[in-house]
Motif scaffolding. Structure first.
Motif, PDB file in Angstrom:
ATOM      1  N   LEU A 171       0.830  -1.200   0.000  1.00 48.84           N
ATOM      2  CA  LEU A 171       0.000   0.000   0.000  1.00 48.84           C
ATOM      3  C   LEU A 171       0.869   1.256   0.000  1.00 48.84           C
ATOM      4  O   LEU A 171       0.622   2.207  -0.766  1.00 48.84           O
ATOM      5  CB  LEU A 171      -0.903  -0.017   1.238  1.00 48.84           C
ATOM      6  N   GLN A 174       2.677   1.732  -3.352  1.00 40.79           N
ATOM      7  CA  GLN A 174       1.810   2.306  -4.385  1.00 40.79           C
ATOM      8  C   GLN A 174       1.766   3.828  -4.283  1.00 40.79           C
ATOM      9  O   GLN A 174       1.817   4.534  -5.293  1.00 40.79           O
ATOM     10  CB  GLN A 174       0.393   1.737  -4.238  1.00 40.79           C
ATOM     11  N   VAL A 293      -6.215  -1.971   0.833  1.00 41.39           N
ATOM     12  CA  VAL A 293      -5.981  -3.410   0.903  1.00 41.39           C
ATOM     13  C   VAL A 293      -7.351  -4.063   0.994  1.00 41.39           C
ATOM     14  O   VAL A 293      -8.118  -3.793   1.922  1.00 41.39           O
ATOM     15  CB  VAL A 293      -5.140  -3.795   2.134  1.00 41.39           C
ATOM     16  N   ILE A 328      -4.315  -5.528  -3.295  1.00 41.55           N
ATOM     17  CA  ILE A 328      -4.410  -4.067  -3.381  1.00 41.55           C
ATOM     18  C   ILE A 328      -5.436  -3.698  -4.438  1.00 41.55           C
ATOM     19  O   ILE A 328      -5.412  -4.215  -5.566  1.00 41.55           O
ATOM     20  CB  ILE A 328      -3.038  -3.435  -3.737  1.00 41.55           C
TER      21      ILE A 328
END
Length: 332
Positions: A171, A174, A293, A328
């Motif tokens: 996460l 990203q 998530v 994700i």
């Protein structure tokens, strides 16, 4: 009016209490005529079986105690639904209590459930009760840990958890790959495994990209909605405000979204939000695009239910330690 007993039924039916007991429990022999007579009297007297006495006799109550830290969190309710659906055909029923992220209350609830003679306990621990939890499990009452592991985890107790470190790492990664380096982090409690593992996952991603961690951009909360509100308030007092918010559970994310909206900010135009876990509030936004998530609480509950069947019905010994890997996703 006094409660009707099998002695009352025996007297009215003209048979022994042992015969009444056999008829009502469907064990042993009794003629069809006696069965019909006893059952007719039981109905006329509105007899209600004594569940406590029966459970003492057979040493089973067909109940499972469930202790969760936040009984209002949809994540834990979906886990519970998965457990319930898996166990319903086995005639097991769930008793819910809340630990409220409080060590003392959790300890009290563990003892209450033991006094209620539950057959097993499902627990998302708030931390600090490892010794008591191990004692209960070793006493013959199976415990299945969900979402969180013990502080001194040895893998000897059944558990169904997520790969929190990997989920938080992916996460954070990203966000960094989208160009965010000034990230406001809303932590859950670092006293429980989920909080610590998710923070370590965040640290791992920041270290991988050689980004420093600024203490003013870290808000340490306790997995409750108000933490999200307070964190946003604190972040927006800073001279250098975050361009992205990273929240480590859905309840705190909900609080953060509420506060951002109150401040007139738009997601993701004014600020990007990433959440460990989906939040239903995202569906109310015009264009949410919340990175998150994706958790699988129902599937976790089903797995817990199967473990309980193995322990309570199939007499299969454990432990089973199941880890769900993160997915994700983007809320659109």
């Amino acid at each position: 009016m006094n409660k009707v007993t099998i002695k009352d039924i025996a007297k009215e039916s003209g048979v022994s209490t042992a015969t009444v007991s056999r008829v009502l429990s469907n064990t042993g022999y009794a003629s069809d005529e006696i069965k019909e007579r006893v059952r007719k009297v039981a109905r006329s007297l509105n007899y209600q079986p004594n569940a406590i006495a029966r459970s003492l006799k057979i040493d089973r109550t067909n109940t499972i105690g469930v202790i969760i830290p936040d009984i209002s969190n949809p994540y834990f309710m979906r886990i519970s639904r998965g457990i319930e659906d898996t166990l319903q055909n086995e005639n097991y029923y769930l008793l819910f209590v809340s630990g409220d992220e409080n060590q003392k209350k959790e300890r009290k609830m563990l003892r209450v459930l033991m006094e209620k003679r539950v057959d097993a306990i499902v627990l998302a621990t708030s931390g600090g009760n490892d010794e008591l939890i191990n004692q209960i499990n070793n006493s013959g009452v199976p415990i299945v840990l969900i979402d969180r592991k013990l502080q001194n985890d040895t893998g000897e107790i059944d558990s169904v958890v997520e790969n929190n470190l990997e989920g938080a790492y992916q996460l954070t990664k990203q966000l960094i790959q989208q160009g965010h380096t000034n990230i406001g982090v809303i932590n859950g409690s670092l006293k429980v495994s989920t909080g610590m593992e998710r923070y370590i996952g965040y640290q791992k991603a920041m270290d991988e990209y050689c980004l420093g961690i600024e203490s003013e951009l870290i808000f340490n909360g306790n997995f409750i909605e108000d933490d999200g509100v307070k964190a946003i308030t604190n972040f927006y007092k800073l001279d250098r405000k975050p361009t992205a918010i990273l929240s480590f559970n859905n309840t705190m994310t909900f609080g953060a979204i509420i506060q951002l909206r109150k401040m007139g900010l738009t997601i993701p135009k004014d600020i990007v939000v990433a959440s460990y876990g989906e939040t239903e509030a995202a569906q109310l936004l015009e264009s949410p695009s919340i990175l998150h998530v994706k958790q699988l609480p129902y599937e976790i509950g089903v797995k817990v239910g199967k473990i309980l069947i193995d322990r309570l019905i199939n007499n299969i010994k454990g432990p089973t330690n199941q880890i769900f890997n993160p997915i994700i996703d983007i809320s659109e």
